[in-house]
Design an enzyme around this catalytic site. Structure first.
Site, PDB file in Angstrom:
ATOM      1  N   LYS A   1      16.775 -31.773 -26.206  1.00 16.36           N
ATOM      2  CA  LYS A   1      16.930 -30.834 -25.091  1.00 16.36           C
ATOM      3  C   LYS A   1      16.621 -29.393 -25.524  1.00 16.36           C
ATOM      4  CE  LYS A   1      17.738 -34.164 -22.344  1.00 16.36           C
ATOM      5  NZ  LYS A   1      18.949 -34.886 -22.030  1.00 16.36           N
TER       6      LYS A   1
HETATM    7  C1  LIG Z   1      19.668 -36.234 -21.587  1.00 17.12           C
HETATM    8  C2  LIG Z   1      20.132 -36.447 -20.205  1.00 17.12           C
HETATM    9  C3  LIG Z   1      21.475 -36.731 -19.897  1.00 17.12           C
HETATM   10  C4  LIG Z   1      22.478 -37.092 -20.923  1.00 17.12           C
HETATM   11  O1  LIG Z   1      22.738 -36.109 -21.857  1.00 17.12           O
HETATM   12  P1  LIG Z   1      23.618 -36.481 -23.128  1.00 17.12           P
HETATM   13  O2  LIG Z   1      23.977 -35.142 -23.682  1.00 17.12           O
HETATM   14  O3  LIG Z   1      22.735 -37.277 -24.058  1.00 17.12           O
HETATM   15  O4  LIG Z   1      24.794 -37.244 -22.666  1.00 17.12           O
HETATM   16  C5  LIG Z   1      21.858 -36.767 -18.574  1.00 17.12           C
HETATM   17  N1  LIG Z   1      20.965 -36.574 -17.591  1.00 17.12           N
HETATM   18  C6  LIG Z   1      19.673 -36.326 -17.835  1.00 17.12           C
HETATM   19  C7  LIG Z   1      18.747 -36.098 -16.695  1.00 17.12           C
HETATM   20  C8  LIG Z   1      19.207 -36.280 -19.150  1.00 17.12           C
HETATM   21  O5  LIG Z   1      17.902 -36.090 -19.400  1.00 17.12           O
END
Ligand SMILES: *Cc1c(COP(=O)(O)O)cnc(C)c1O
Length: 389
Positions: free
Chosen positions: A186
């Site tokens: 991210k």
């Molecule tokens: C990455 C992601 C999540 C989950 O995030 P985590 O921190 O891995 O729990 C939720 N929603 C979307 C759209 C994502 O891309």
């Protein structure tokens, strides 16, 4: 085929440098490695950056979404409206409560939840969870107005939306709860991590309590005077706290979040410029009153003009040493949701159609200009070789 680059270009890489390493080492040396002063500081600075009233750090965005639904009192049989065009987490948290996810179709250009479909399914729904896919803001004001009319809450899955702006304002302070992800890929990473932002103090307190075993900090504070051993369990909570090690990484990342975004925007601009003139390709759309976070660069193929399908396009990129990915396999087409709720792919035709022609290209601040050139060259090479013209 033009000669490929020497080394494989990964689809995603974190942008971690000496600043992060120094911060993390300092925490490890300090002797306090789990939730402590660094987490509190990360929450404070993140809330200030977003302009949010309260920020609660947790160990994933999934945890943040789960806590948000717990805090609004979601229960068995309740309905929560969301989008199929997302990652597993957005909907699985609804199932944690034995509640029912109701998927509505997306807009063809942004791939975000289409407010036009909301009114029909909102009666009786407890909440709606929109996602800002790739970092392009969804039509938040309309979604919020519809939710309000139906007495439902809005919980934003903002896993892609740092830093996304809508009418000049960063996403994260206008819904009941907004949840961010700091997963490795991210736009800000702590390895694993997440943040929940809200303007509602009681809701923030509930989430904070439930993020650490349902232990009330108030009770703890009350009895602090005679030693810190006393606490009260007010509910059976979870173990979702972020560590100070992760928060240290987050603090260093937050200082460069705008610089990393500027670099991603630059790369996206170069992709746009290279691909805009080709009939075989559709570049992402962007409205002038919005700031795209550029978490993902989602290219779409006009398959009728190509001799290969999307999967083969990904393979061709790989042959040219370029990593690519696909976002997203719509949730309603996965076995669990098909078998549990009887969804067929065509039930949400836009999501199903767009998924089949989508490719996500590498887009991260550590990419060099040569990396960007290589991606562009590979895409153009494939289009030239495989077009029906
Ligand atoms: C990455 C992601 C999540 C989950 O995030 P985590 O921190 O891995 O729990 C939720 N929603 C979307 C759209 C994502 O891309």
């Amino acid at each position: 085929m033009a000669p490929p680059r020497d080394t494989f270009l990964p689809f995603a890489l974190p942008d971690i440098g000496d600043e992060e390493i120094t911060e993390v080492i300092e925490v490890i040396r300090s002797g306090w490695i789990t939730t402590g002063p660094k987490v509190r500081e990360f929450e404070r600075q993140f809330a200030a950056y977003i302009g949010a009233g309260h920020a609660v750090a947790v160990n994933s965005c999934t945890a943040a979404l789960h806590l948000a639904l717990e805090a609004i009192g979601l229960g068995p049989g309740d309905r929560v409206v969301t989008t199929p065009y997302t990652f597993a987490a957005t909907s699985e948290v609804i199932r944690y409560f034995q509640a029912t996810p109701v998927f509505v179709d997306v807009e063809p250009y942004t791939l975000n939840i289409d407010p036009a479909h909301l009114d029909a399914v909102m009666p009786g729904a407890r909440a709606v969870i929109p996602v800002h896919v790739a970092g392009a803001p969804c039509r938040l004001a309309e979604i919020q107005a519809i939710a309000r009319r139906h007495g439902a809450r809005v919980i934003e899955d903002a896993a892609h939306a740092l830093p996304t702006r809508l009418d000049g304002k960063l996403i994260g302070s206008s819904s009941d709860v907004t949840c961010f992800s700091f997963y490795a890929t991210k736009s800000l990473t702590t390895g694993e991590g997440g943040m929940l932002c809200t303007e509602d103090q009681a809701l923030a307190e509930r989430c904070r309590t439930m993020s650490l075993h349902g232990i009330s900090r108030d009770a703890w504070k009350r009895y602090m005077a005679d030693g810190s051993w006393y606490y009260e369990i007010v509910a059976p909570g979870y173990k979702y706290n972020l560590t100070d090690i992760a928060a240290a990484l987050g603090l260093a990342q937050l200082r460069k979040v705008d610089a990393m975004w500027a670099r991603r925007r630059e790369i996206a601009g170069r992709y746009d410029q290279a691909f805009a003139g080709l009939a075989e390709l559709q570049i992402p759309t962007q409205a002038p009153d919005q700031q795209h976070a550029w978490h993902l660069y989602m290219l779409r193929l006009h398959l009728e003009l190509l001799r290969i399908d999307r999967a083969e396009f990904v393979t061709e990129l790989k042959r040219r040493q370029i990593g690519a990915s696909v976002h997203f396999i719509p949730l309603h087409t996965h076995p669990y949701y098909r078998e549990t709720y009887g969804y067929r792919p065509e039930d949400l035709p836009v999501a199903w159609r767009e998924y089949q022609r989508e490719i996500s290209l590498p887009l991260y601040s550590r990419m060099s200009d040569t990396d960007v050139d290589d991606v562009i060259a590979a895409v153009l090479d494939i289009v030239t070789a495989q077009c029906r013209r």
